[in-house]
Design an enzyme around this catalytic site. Sequence first.
Site, PDB file in Angstrom:
ATOM      1  N   LYS A 195       0.893  -1.294  -0.078  1.00  0.00           N
ATOM      2  CA  LYS A 195       0.079   0.073   0.112  1.00  0.00           C
ATOM      3  C   LYS A 195       1.023   1.338  -0.002  1.00  0.00           C
ATOM      4  O   LYS A 195       1.508   1.594   0.900  1.00  0.00           O
ATOM      5  CB  LYS A 195      -0.822   0.217   1.230  1.00  0.00           C
ATOM      6  CG  LYS A 195      -2.008   1.187   1.020  1.00  0.00           C
ATOM      7  CD  LYS A 195      -2.474   1.708   2.246  1.00  0.00           C
ATOM      8  CE  LYS A 195      -1.690   2.904   2.793  1.00  0.00           C
ATOM      9  NZ  LYS A 195      -1.788   4.083   1.920  1.00  0.00           N
ATOM     10  N   GLU A 270      10.289   0.898  10.393  1.00  0.00           N
ATOM     11  CA  GLU A 270      10.991   1.843  10.277  1.00  0.00           C
ATOM     12  C   GLU A 270      10.370   3.392  10.344  1.00  0.00           C
ATOM     13  O   GLU A 270       9.596   3.625   9.687  1.00  0.00           O
ATOM     14  CB  GLU A 270      11.694   1.921   8.940  1.00  0.00           C
ATOM     15  CG  GLU A 270      12.357   0.751   8.581  1.00  0.00           C
ATOM     16  CD  GLU A 270      13.589   0.419   9.146  1.00  0.00           C
ATOM     17  OE1 GLU A 270      14.092   1.491   9.594  1.00  0.00           O
ATOM     18  OE2 GLU A 270      14.314  -0.544   9.236  1.00  0.00           O
ATOM     19  N   CYS A 304      13.690  10.334   7.161  1.00  0.00           N
ATOM     20  CA  CYS A 304      13.653   9.741   8.477  1.00  0.00           C
ATOM     21  C   CYS A 304      15.084  10.132   9.142  1.00  0.00           C
ATOM     22  O   CYS A 304      15.312  10.276  10.459  1.00  0.00           O
ATOM     23  CB  CYS A 304      13.382   8.538   8.628  1.00  0.00           C
ATOM     24  SG  CYS A 304      14.192   7.121   7.373  1.00  0.00           S
ATOM     25  N   GLU A 401       9.887  15.443  15.834  1.00  0.00           N
ATOM     26  CA  GLU A 401      10.256  15.440  14.332  1.00  0.00           C
ATOM     27  C   GLU A 401       9.622  16.253  13.380  1.00  0.00           C
ATOM     28  O   GLU A 401       8.269  16.292  13.663  1.00  0.00           O
ATOM     29  CB  GLU A 401       9.871  13.784  13.718  1.00  0.00           C
ATOM     30  CG  GLU A 401      10.501  13.618  12.362  1.00  0.00           C
ATOM     31  CD  GLU A 401      10.179  12.195  12.030  1.00  0.00           C
ATOM     32  OE1 GLU A 401       9.187  11.654  12.227  1.00  0.00           O
ATOM     33  OE2 GLU A 401      11.385  11.638  11.400  1.00  0.00           O
TER      34      GLU A 401
HETATM   35  P1  NDP Z   1       2.058   8.112   8.200  1.00  0.00           P
HETATM   36  O1  NDP Z   1       2.786   7.199   9.375  1.00  0.00           O
HETATM   37  O2  NDP Z   1       0.717   8.328   8.504  1.00  0.00           O
HETATM   38  O3  NDP Z   1       2.031   7.354   6.746  1.00  0.00           O
HETATM   39  C1  NDP Z   1       2.696   6.380   6.672  1.00  0.00           C
HETATM   40  C2  NDP Z   1       2.181   5.108   5.879  1.00  0.00           C
HETATM   41  O4  NDP Z   1       0.980   4.570   6.807  1.00  0.00           O
HETATM   42  C3  NDP Z   1       1.203   5.810   4.628  1.00  0.00           C
HETATM   43  O5  NDP Z   1       1.037   4.888   3.672  1.00  0.00           O
HETATM   44  C4  NDP Z   1       0.014   5.791   5.314  1.00  0.00           C
HETATM   45  O6  NDP Z   1      -1.433   5.796   4.785  1.00  0.00           O
HETATM   46  C5  NDP Z   1      -0.173   4.779   6.243  1.00  0.00           C
HETATM   47  N1  NDP Z   1      -1.065   4.844   7.351  1.00  0.00           N
HETATM   48  C6  NDP Z   1      -1.439   5.782   8.076  1.00  0.00           C
HETATM   49  N2  NDP Z   1      -2.421   5.412   8.996  1.00  0.00           N
HETATM   50  C7  NDP Z   1      -2.479   4.241   9.174  1.00  0.00           C
HETATM   51  C8  NDP Z   1      -3.174   3.185   9.862  1.00  0.00           C
HETATM   52  N3  NDP Z   1      -4.065   3.614  10.799  1.00  0.00           N
HETATM   53  N4  NDP Z   1      -2.897   1.771   9.681  1.00  0.00           N
HETATM   54  C9  NDP Z   1      -2.049   1.522   8.639  1.00  0.00           C
HETATM   55  N5  NDP Z   1      -1.547   2.290   7.838  1.00  0.00           N
HETATM   56  C10 NDP Z   1      -1.435   3.557   8.060  1.00  0.00           C
HETATM   57  O7  NDP Z   1       2.821   9.243   8.015  1.00  0.00           O
HETATM   58  P2  NDP Z   1       2.149  10.918   7.623  1.00  0.00           P
HETATM   59  O8  NDP Z   1       2.062  10.963   6.355  1.00  0.00           O
HETATM   60  O9  NDP Z   1       0.668  11.073   8.067  1.00  0.00           O
HETATM   61  O10 NDP Z   1       3.353  11.683   8.115  1.00  0.00           O
HETATM   62  C11 NDP Z   1       3.308  12.335   9.340  1.00  0.00           C
HETATM   63  C12 NDP Z   1       4.472  12.479   9.980  1.00  0.00           C
HETATM   64  O11 NDP Z   1       5.208  11.160  10.136  1.00  0.00           O
HETATM   65  C13 NDP Z   1       5.632  13.176   9.292  1.00  0.00           C
HETATM   66  O12 NDP Z   1       5.360  14.547   9.556  1.00  0.00           O
HETATM   67  C14 NDP Z   1       6.831  12.609   9.733  1.00  0.00           C
HETATM   68  O13 NDP Z   1       7.154  13.034  10.880  1.00  0.00           O
HETATM   69  C15 NDP Z   1       6.452  11.157   9.952  1.00  0.00           C
HETATM   70  N6  NDP Z   1       6.932  10.293   8.734  1.00  0.00           N
HETATM   71  C16 NDP Z   1       8.297   9.646   8.891  1.00  0.00           C
HETATM   72  C17 NDP Z   1       8.392   9.054   7.828  1.00  0.00           C
HETATM   73  C18 NDP Z   1       9.752   8.184   7.869  1.00  0.00           C
HETATM   74  O14 NDP Z   1      10.168   7.678   7.270  1.00  0.00           O
HETATM   75  N7  NDP Z   1      10.230   7.752   9.054  1.00  0.00           N
HETATM   76  C19 NDP Z   1       7.890   8.914   6.404  1.00  0.00           C
HETATM   77  C20 NDP Z   1       6.685   9.706   6.389  1.00  0.00           C
HETATM   78  C21 NDP Z   1       6.084  10.457   7.723  1.00  0.00           C
HETATM   79  P3  NDP Z   1      -1.872   7.231   3.761  1.00  0.00           P
HETATM   80  O15 NDP Z   1      -0.625   7.912   3.423  1.00  0.00           O
HETATM   81  O16 NDP Z   1      -2.602   6.567   2.858  1.00  0.00           O
HETATM   82  O17 NDP Z   1      -2.632   7.856   5.000  1.00  0.00           O
END
Ligand code: NDP
Length: 499
Positions: A195, A270, A304, A401
């Site tokens: 996904k 991660e 990250c 973060e």
């Molecule tokens: P999320 O953790 O929400 O998104 C990452 C993935 O998880 C996306 O595919 C998202 O889907 C999915 N997801 C969200 N909620 C659920 C759930 N309840 N169950 C299963 N999967 C889920 O990150 P955000 O995009 O909201 O970003 C928010 C913050 O997260 C950023 O500001 C940053 O701080 C951090 N982040 C960290 C990353 C890293 O590499 N460590 C990468 C991205 C974000 P969908 O996008 O479709 O909602």
Amino acid sequence: MTVAIKKPTLSPAAASFLTKELKMLIDGKWVAAQNGKTFPVEDPATLEIIAHVPEGDKADIDLAVKAARKAFESGPWPKISPAERAKLIWRLGDLLEQHADEFSELEALDNGKPVTNARNGDIPGSIGLFRYMSGWCQRLNGETIPVSSAGDWHAYTLREPVGVVGQIIPWNFPLMMAAWKLAPALAAGCTIVLKPAEQTPLSALRLGEIIMEAGFPAGVVNIVTGFGETAGAALAEHPDVDKIAFTGSTEVGKLIVKAAAGNLKRVSLELGGKSPAIVFADADMEGAIAGTADAIFYNQGQCCTAGSRLFAHKSIYDKVVQGVADQANKLKVGHGLDKTVNLGPLVSKEQHERVTGFIQSGRSEGAEVVTGGAAIGNQGYFVAPTVLANTNRDMKVVRQEIFGPVVCIQSFDDDSLEAVAKFANDTEYGLQASVWTRNLRVAHMMARKIKAGTICINAHNYGDPAWPFGGFKQSGWGREMGKEVMEHYTETKSVAAKL
Ligand code: NDP
């Protein structure tokens, strides 16, 4: 600072992909969501809608898991030899290379990142990962065990694929995160439901096309576009998924762990980071300044591993602050597709509000804004590269973060490595750290003292397919890449035969 928000023309290949009716890949077929819904995909630089993709949810995840289960248990995939599997994965890398320019453009358009970064980083990084992982197909051997029980025994282990794997990825490196997840799972012989993030589904769907072109059997890789709370949550809790691999926020990582508890599926995570970059007084100043600036501004700070807490020894603190600010001011901000741009927009309105909110909070808590400090441009999610000086451990900008181009600089005046490591370790995260010094002893002693999964010396944001990557503390569980990742995608079976 230049702001050039003009969208260059797409190549015919990328433009042609966007004219298609985009569908999800389930059981080798391109399908619409069961509910018939789609959602728009936005160019974060111009806010133009560039595509619509299916809004898959639980019903589509069910179908995809069923297809992955069927492909895992029967059909050609479990019978393919390790060498054939390796060939398929290598071929996928070749196809990616063949379409590297197109993938770079899709990535720049969808995520906002500079196309030159995608072309020199994300795409070759993904190709390299498929190629490296193809090598593991023929190396997943068990061991013979010299047991001591009475009698004669022949004891050995087998390494078997863990099964059907759910993979949920973020938007910061959309293609590379897909490659990090898919490549080792395929090498182990698993089947997958992937996904992508709602903000950046394009490169994953294009990748699905070349996965089929490479010759992977139907159902081995399924790609469901949709939202985290629906499609993602359904995948994480699905009773017929054997393992879930997630990259994203620590907050959602914790939800994944809870969702996985139903059938105790294996989990690897991660998650976030608040990585320290520590510049000692003896460091090569030019290299350290350019390197620590890049550590935070690369990919608009949406890494990250971003070096978001910069510690400079007090004797060089002013030089570092000014040097990093000068680097920030040199960056050309604009549409990611413009090859002369170094910094694109943030990925979404949500991230834009989040990052500008953090900058505001830094100001009100007393940080000095040396450069940047505001949104820029009259359209798109642009934020100026921002240097906050005189920050301290109690500020929200230092603790949480931000995931944007905002660095918080602090000085240290204690020459005890123990004390410096204490600053670095003063965080709930532990993903990466960098140490900038010419002194080998200091570098390697710091590498031992810092609690993080990856340590770079005179470098930051480093990665290689052979180099295990992952976090301590709340930065995650497990390691990606290297031989370590294969542990997550295989089960060890112990066999004992009484002779
Ligand atoms: P999320 O953790 O929400 O998104 C990452 C993935 O998880 C996306 O595919 C998202 O889907 C999915 N997801 C969200 N909620 C659920 C759930 N309840 N169950 C299963 N999967 C889920 O990150 P955000 O995009 O909201 O970003 C928010 C913050 O997260 C950023 O500001 C940053 O701080 C951090 N982040 C960290 C990353 C890293 O590499 N460590 C990468 C991205 C974000 P969908 O996008 O479709 O909602």
